[in-house]
Design a protein around this motif. Sequence first.
Motif, short mmCIF file in Angstrom:
data_model
loop_
_atom_site.label_atom_id
_atom_site.label_comp_id
_atom_site.label_asym_id
_atom_site.label_seq_id
_atom_site.Cartn_x
_atom_site.Cartn_y
_atom_site.Cartn_z
N LYS A 144 17.90 -43.62 53.70
CA LYS A 144 16.82 -42.69 53.37
C LYS A 144 15.99 -43.23 52.21
O LYS A 144 16.53 -43.86 51.31
N GLU A 196 13.14 -39.08 50.68
CA GLU A 196 14.08 -38.42 51.59
C GLU A 196 15.41 -38.10 50.91
O GLU A 196 16.04 -37.07 51.22
N PHE A 207 16.55 -34.29 50.77
CA PHE A 207 17.83 -33.91 51.37
C PHE A 207 18.59 -32.93 50.48
O PHE A 207 19.21 -31.98 50.97
N GLU A 251 16.93 -29.61 50.97
CA GLU A 251 17.27 -29.06 52.28
C GLU A 251 18.67 -28.45 52.26
O GLU A 251 18.90 -27.37 52.82
#
Length: 228
Positions: free
Chosen positions: A96, A100, A104, A107
């Motif tokens: 990633k 990202e 993450f 998320e």
Amino acid sequence: MIYYDRVSKVYSGGDKTVALEDVSFSVEPGEFVSVVGHSGAGKTTLIKMLLAEDKPTSGAVFFESINIHEVPLGKINALRRKIGTVFQDFRLLPNKTAYENIAFAMEAAGRPEAEIHSDVPHVLELVDLGDKMNNFPHELSGGEQQRVAIARAIVNQPDVVVADEPTGNLDPVNTFEVVQILKKINDLGTTIILTTHNKGVIDSLKKRVITMDRGKVIRDDREGKYIL
């Protein structure tokens, strides 16, 4: 506030290893506290107690007046989200990008997509990596990887950031940059708990220093230096 109340930890086994012995101290909101000591002094065990990754043999650890080790298992992740963590070995996902890796973490905390799009670039700018958001870890220096790890630790706006030997794998220049970023985060109001072996880091900070030796707190200096 964080409060260690007469915390002891004895690991079972033939030699009954004492990792912590009757440790008591508090950390006020907004403080920058460094914990120092030789390898085996108990620094990592101290951190594991705060993250509820280990339990005291006796005593208690309180976070915001809550006994961490009495929190039901189903609610422990909500508590941990209030504490950002930074490790010596970065722990970035290799497949990633910087963006990202940080997204993450958001998320996982259930943050909405719009918030992710706005907050990730902001924290990357805060750690001076706005131009590296599309780089993968292998395309970044060790210092840059650690700054991504710091951005990941703060993106969910924790009350506390625990940095466990964050400069252990870095050269002096990158060490200086990482420490400056931790100071910047502290200036914005986040409590910082730093564990380190680095005498130069401690002496330059001129912040509170807790010194440990063989599981005990042997010094607690408000504007301390590395004395062992």
